[in-house]
Write a protein that holds these residues in place. Sequence first.
Motif, PDB file in Angstrom:
ATOM      1  N   CYS A   3      53.116  15.857  22.489  1.00 37.26           N
ATOM      2  CA  CYS A   3      52.609  16.889  21.578  1.00 37.26           C
ATOM      3  C   CYS A   3      53.754  17.619  20.882  1.00 37.26           C
ATOM      4  N   VAL A   4      54.898  17.733  21.543  1.00 38.97           N
ATOM      5  CA  VAL A   4      56.066  18.324  20.894  1.00 38.97           C
ATOM      6  C   VAL A   4      56.528  17.408  19.771  1.00 38.97           C
ATOM      7  N   LYS A   5      56.577  16.122  20.046  1.00 38.65           N
ATOM      8  CA  LYS A   5      57.027  15.154  19.032  1.00 38.65           C
ATOM      9  C   LYS A   5      56.075  15.095  17.838  1.00 38.65           C
ATOM     10  N   THR A   6      54.772  15.167  18.121  1.00 39.61           N
ATOM     11  CA  THR A   6      53.776  15.064  17.046  1.00 39.61           C
ATOM     12  C   THR A   6      53.352  16.431  16.505  1.00 39.61           C
ATOM     13  N   ARG A   7      53.810  17.490  17.155  1.00 36.81           N
ATOM     14  CA  ARG A   7      53.531  18.880  16.752  1.00 36.81           C
ATOM     15  C   ARG A   7      52.045  19.197  16.765  1.00 36.81           C
ATOM     16  N   GLN A   8      51.368  18.782  17.815  1.00 40.67           N
ATOM     17  CA  GLN A   8      49.941  19.040  17.973  1.00 40.67           C
ATOM     18  C   GLN A   8      49.736  20.057  19.091  1.00 40.67           C
ATOM     19  N   LEU A   9      49.634  21.307  18.702  1.00 40.87           N
ATOM     20  CA  LEU A   9      49.520  22.374  19.689  1.00 40.87           C
ATOM     21  C   LEU A   9      48.142  22.444  20.331  1.00 40.87           C
TER      22      LEU A   9
ATOM     23  N   PRO B  10      54.962  27.000  12.243  1.00 41.76           N
ATOM     24  CA  PRO B  10      54.495  26.070  13.275  1.00 41.76           C
ATOM     25  C   PRO B  10      55.640  25.469  14.086  1.00 41.76           C
ATOM     26  N   GLU B  11      56.805  25.287  13.455  1.00 39.11           N
ATOM     27  CA  GLU B  11      57.942  24.728  14.174  1.00 39.11           C
ATOM     28  C   GLU B  11      58.403  25.667  15.285  1.00 39.11           C
ATOM     29  N   ALA B  12      58.337  26.970  15.038  1.00 39.31           N
ATOM     30  CA  ALA B  12      58.724  27.947  16.060  1.00 39.31           C
ATOM     31  C   ALA B  12      57.751  27.905  17.235  1.00 39.31           C
ATOM     32  N   GLN B  13      56.482  27.687  16.945  1.00 44.32           N
ATOM     33  CA  GLN B  13      55.484  27.575  18.002  1.00 44.32           C
ATOM     34  C   GLN B  13      55.738  26.339  18.865  1.00 44.32           C
ATOM     35  N   VAL B  14      56.020  25.224  18.187  1.00 42.33           N
ATOM     36  CA  VAL B  14      56.285  23.980  18.906  1.00 42.33           C
ATOM     37  C   VAL B  14      57.589  24.098  19.695  1.00 42.33           C
ATOM     38  N   ALA B  15      58.563  24.823  19.145  1.00 39.08           N
ATOM     39  CA  ALA B  15      59.836  25.003  19.843  1.00 39.08           C
ATOM     40  C   ALA B  15      59.636  25.732  21.167  1.00 39.08           C
ATOM     41  N   MET B  16      58.747  26.718  21.188  1.00 38.44           N
ATOM     42  CA  MET B  16      58.475  27.429  22.438  1.00 38.44           C
ATOM     43  C   MET B  16      57.843  26.495  23.459  1.00 38.44           C
ATOM     44  N   LEU B  17      56.965  25.624  23.012  1.00 34.48           N
ATOM     45  CA  LEU B  17      56.392  24.622  23.910  1.00 34.48           C
ATOM     46  C   LEU B  17      57.488  23.712  24.443  1.00 34.48           C
ATOM     47  N   ALA B  18      58.403  23.313  23.574  1.00 35.09           N
ATOM     48  CA  ALA B  18      59.508  22.447  23.994  1.00 35.09           C
ATOM     49  C   ALA B  18      60.377  23.129  25.040  1.00 35.09           C
ATOM     50  N   VAL B  19      60.618  24.413  24.870  1.00 34.83           N
ATOM     51  CA  VAL B  19      61.414  25.156  25.858  1.00 34.83           C
ATOM     52  C   VAL B  19      60.710  25.144  27.206  1.00 34.83           C
ATOM     53  N   GLN B  20      59.418  25.377  27.205  1.00 39.68           N
ATOM     54  CA  GLN B  20      58.657  25.420  28.456  1.00 39.68           C
ATOM     55  C   GLN B  20      58.618  24.069  29.160  1.00 39.68           C
ATOM     56  N   LEU B  21      58.736  23.000  28.391  1.00 39.80           N
ATOM     57  CA  LEU B  21      58.718  21.654  28.980  1.00 39.80           C
ATOM     58  C   LEU B  21      60.123  21.145  29.296  1.00 39.80           C
ATOM     59  N   GLY B  22      61.134  21.965  29.022  1.00 42.21           N
ATOM     60  CA  GLY B  22      62.508  21.567  29.315  1.00 42.21           C
ATOM     61  C   GLY B  22      63.119  20.668  28.254  1.00 42.21           C
ATOM     62  N   MET B  23      62.534  20.628  27.094  1.00 40.60           N
ATOM     63  CA  MET B  23      63.038  19.794  25.999  1.00 40.60           C
ATOM     64  C   MET B  23      63.925  20.665  25.108  1.00 40.60           C
ATOM     65  N   LEU B  24      65.087  21.033  25.632  1.00 38.81           N
ATOM     66  CA  LEU B  24      65.921  22.037  24.994  1.00 38.81           C
ATOM     67  C   LEU B  24      66.527  21.561  23.679  1.00 38.81           C
ATOM     68  N   GLU B  25      66.917  20.303  23.603  1.00 39.17           N
ATOM     69  CA  GLU B  25      67.492  19.793  22.354  1.00 39.17           C
ATOM     70  C   GLU B  25      66.459  19.804  21.231  1.00 39.17           C
ATOM     71  N   ASP B  26      65.231  19.447  21.563  1.00 43.15           N
ATOM     72  CA  ASP B  26      64.168  19.471  20.561  1.00 43.15           C
ATOM     73  C   ASP B  26      63.882  20.900  20.111  1.00 43.15           C
ATOM     74  N   ALA B  27      63.894  21.834  21.052  1.00 44.99           N
ATOM     75  CA  ALA B  27      63.648  23.238  20.699  1.00 44.99           C
ATOM     76  C   ALA B  27      64.727  23.749  19.756  1.00 44.99           C
ATOM     77  N   GLU B  28      65.971  23.413  20.048  1.00 44.43           N
ATOM     78  CA  GLU B  28      67.082  23.840  19.195  1.00 44.43           C
ATOM     79  C   GLU B  28      66.920  23.293  17.772  1.00 44.43           C
ATOM     80  N   LYS B  29      66.568  22.018  17.662  1.00 42.10           N
ATOM     81  CA  LYS B  29      66.373  21.408  16.346  1.00 42.10           C
ATOM     82  C   LYS B  29      65.221  22.062  15.588  1.00 42.10           C
ATOM     83  N   LEU B  30      64.148  22.369  16.302  1.00 43.28           N
ATOM     84  CA  LEU B  30      62.989  22.981  15.656  1.00 43.28           C
ATOM     85  C   LEU B  30      63.303  24.391  15.154  1.00 43.28           C
ATOM     86  N   TYR B  31      64.030  25.163  15.957  1.00 40.19           N
ATOM     87  CA  TYR B  31      64.409  26.504  15.503  1.00 40.19           C
ATOM     88  C   TYR B  31      65.304  26.436  14.278  1.00 40.19           C
ATOM     89  N   LYS B  32      66.208  25.463  14.254  1.00 43.34           N
ATOM     90  CA  LYS B  32      67.074  25.311  13.085  1.00 43.34           C
ATOM     91  C   LYS B  32      66.268  24.836  11.879  1.00 43.34           C
TER      92      LYS B  32
END
Length: 129
Positions: A18-24, A52-74
């Motif tokens: 869901c992080v990859k496809t951005r389906q919250l 929406p990217e900021a929302q998905v980034a928070m999900l990524a942080v919670q799942l331990g996908m830190l690199e994806d979260a960093e990219k989404l915030y940027k």
Amino acid sequence: MFPFLRSKAVWENMARMCVKTRQLDVARVCLGNMGNARAAKALKEAELEPEPEAQVAMLAVQLGMLEDAEKLYKCCQRFDLLNHFYQASSQWQQALGTAESHDRIHLRTTYYNYAKYLESMGDKTQALV
């Protein structure tokens, strides 16, 4: 009926997709079936963000996908959230760099938090600088 649907690992993998496809909307179901209340609460709070990217980034942080979260915030140029992310993960040089170049309004707060961090680590002389 489908015993594999009871597995938390299956739901976690689906949440990662869901992080990859951005389906919250699907991610909420996955987090509920995982029993991860903390991540579900964080996702609900993140839904207040307009990007929406900021929302998905928070999900990524919670799942331990830190690199994806960093990219989404940027990607959504939410440097305030990126700065907070760096601080929370003890990446102080990146936090200071982000504050100096993109998030000037939080620059003093970032330096203060860094000094508090150094003080907690016992490095009081560096914290004073």
